[in-house]
Design an enzyme around this catalytic site. Structure first.
Site: not given
Ligand code: SAM
Length: 462
Positions: A249-252, A271, A327, A377
């Site tokens: 999330a948000p799925g970019g 997510d 990610d 990031c």
């Molecule tokens: N890859 C996404 C993008 O490019 O739009 C951004 C991802 S963001 C860095 C990290 C995500 O990991 C967050 O949305 C968070 O809710 C999710 N997250 C955290 N712990 C998690 C878990 N144990 N399993 C799945 N998702 C998790």
């Protein structure tokens, strides 16, 4: 001109981060003074936005040139400043090494005079304004007592989240982000049963000017930081493959992966946060991508204990995917602009174990011969190079791979990785060259160096 003081951190966090940038291995290569300057420049540049806007375009729906022209027309209408679509198009530059990226320059910091009418917005909203957004009504925290639609106001970002919602003034730590015209009256923000949702303040004199992409070619132009676009290409998905995006999330990145595959194959997006899942679905729908399958699931539990289990959704049997993107959730200290981080050291350090748990699942879910990309990031060693050193030791089946494109620098010293492995890592370090006065270089050269702080490692499972 440096308009904001550097990113402000809790003293314990500042000390910790400094120890990353002024570590023993770094000091073997550069002087103490040089290492300290790099650290201070990091804090300063993190508090300022990058000097470009990066747009990822839907090359699965139209060609880059077609989208560039359409974008120029749409932005020209928005500006209504007399310049032709051709003039605007000249400002929109394709990235020479990334086939689905258009870059636009950001103009700032500009000399903008502050007004006596003040609106305070949340720090996240303030950062979005510095990157070209208008103020959406839910982002407004305080406004003048008698504010009505049409009033011209100065907008300030509440850096430490201390302003009380509904206040009429605020004396805490703020940063000025520009002037705008209110589109709502105060009562519809704070007093109504059904608070307004759309644009609350239309920015007319932002401190940093870049076009607002709100509603502009929603299915063809997607705002994404440059290193995030690089991740999709480094993963290198091919049509027909089955890909797992573990923290989506948000799925970019999920949508980018599906677009690179020409929407042929399957991209499973997980997510753990339920209310973020809809954003992935909305983004996939908006970009006309059918191959994305979204599930709310904790990815640390995504490997099935029954290898024979065959279900559509998670958990999955081991070795189910051709490529996996991790990610990872991280301390986010590379995000820009970020003027204040109120996190404790404990919070910053809480990510390493979680990332390792996710990594265990990632390796098990990947087929032999498959590719795993790990990205964050943030700028700490603990979440980047140290994780790579740990992964190589823990999973002898993994080897580091070269990355294409490789636009950022190499990995940072301090985690004991040898030079040949550091060279295979991609670390985006804006502090190395950050200088707001250097505007003569071509836009793509500036854009490659002036990114958010980011890290990418690519592994092959043998
Ligand atoms: N890859 C996404 C993008 O490019 O739009 C951004 C991802 S963001 C860095 C990290 C995500 O990991 C967050 O949305 C968070 O809710 C999710 N997250 C955290 N712990 C998690 C878990 N144990 N399993 C799945 N998702 C998790």
């Amino acid at each position: 001109m440096s308009v904001f003081p550097g990113l402000s951190l809790k003293p314990e966090v500042a000390e910790y981060l400094k120890s990353v940038f002024v570590n023993k291995e770094v000091l073997a290569a550069v002087s103490l003074q040089e290492a300290e300057i790099r650290f201070h420049r990091l804090l300063t540049c993190l508090s300022h936005p990058p000097s470009h806007t990066c747009v990822r375009v839907s090359t699965h729906l139209a060609s880059l040139d077609e989208i560039r022209l359409k974008l120029a027309e749409a932005l020209q209408k928005q500006q209504m400043c007399g310049s032709s679509a051709e003039d605007v198009s000249l400002q929109i530059v394709p990235h020479p090494r990334i086939p689905d990226v258009l870059l636009l320059p950001v103009d700032g910091p500009r000399a903008v005079k502050q007004l006596s009418s003040e609106v305070v917005v949340g720090a996240q909203c303030g950062s979005a304004v510095l990157r070209g957004a208008h103020v959406f009504t839910p982002g407004i925290i305080a406004s003048p007592k008698y504010m009505k639609a049409g009033d011209v106001v100065s907008v300030f970002s509440d850096l430490e989240g201390k302003c009380t919602r509904g206040a009429t003034s605020f004396q805490g730590k703020t940063a000025f982000v520009g002037n705008g015209v209110s589109e709502v009256e105060r009562s519809s923000i704070f007093c109504s049963d059904k608070p307004a949702k759309g644009v609350g303040i239309r920015m007319v004199e932002p401190l940093y000017w870049s076009p607002s992409f709100d509603g502009v070619l929603p299915n063809l132009a997607f705002l994404q930081n440059l290193p995030s676009v690089v991740v999709g290409h480094v993963l290198g998905p091919r049509p027909g493959e089955r890909i797992l995006d573990m923290c989506a999330a948000p799925g970019g990145k999920t949508c980018h992966i599906a677009a690179i595959m020409g929407d042929q194959g399957e991209v499973v997006a997980l997510d753990r946060i339920r209310n973020k899942i809809d954003r992935i679905r909305q983004n996939a729908q908006m970009l006309h991508l059918q191959s994305v399958k979204v599930y709310c699931f904790n990815s640390t539990q995504a490997v099935s204990s029954d290898p024979a289990l065959q279900t559509e959704g998670p958990p999955f049997p081991p070795e189910s995917f051709d490529r996996v993107l991790l990610d990872a959730p991280c301390s986010g200290l590379g995000q820009r602009p970020n003027m204040a981080c109120t996190w404790s050291l404990k919070e910053i350090c809480s990510y390493q174990p979680l990332q390792r748990n996710l990594f265990h699942a990632a390796v098990r879910l990947l087929k032999k011969g498959g590719v795993l990309v790990y990205s964050t990031c943030t700028v700490t060693l603990a979440e980047n190079e140290e994780q790579v050193a740990w992964a190589l030791k823990t999973f002898p089946c993994l080897t580091l791979q070269p990355q294409e494109p490789h636009i950022g620098g190499e990995g940072m010293t301090g985690a004991g990785l040898p030079p040949e492995q550091l060279r295979l890592l991609q670390r985006f370090s804006p502090e190395l060259t950050w200088d707001q006065t250097q505007t003569t270089a071509p836009l793509h050269c500036r854009a490659d160096k002036d990114t958010i702080g980011f890290f990418i490692a690519k592994f092959l499972k043998n």
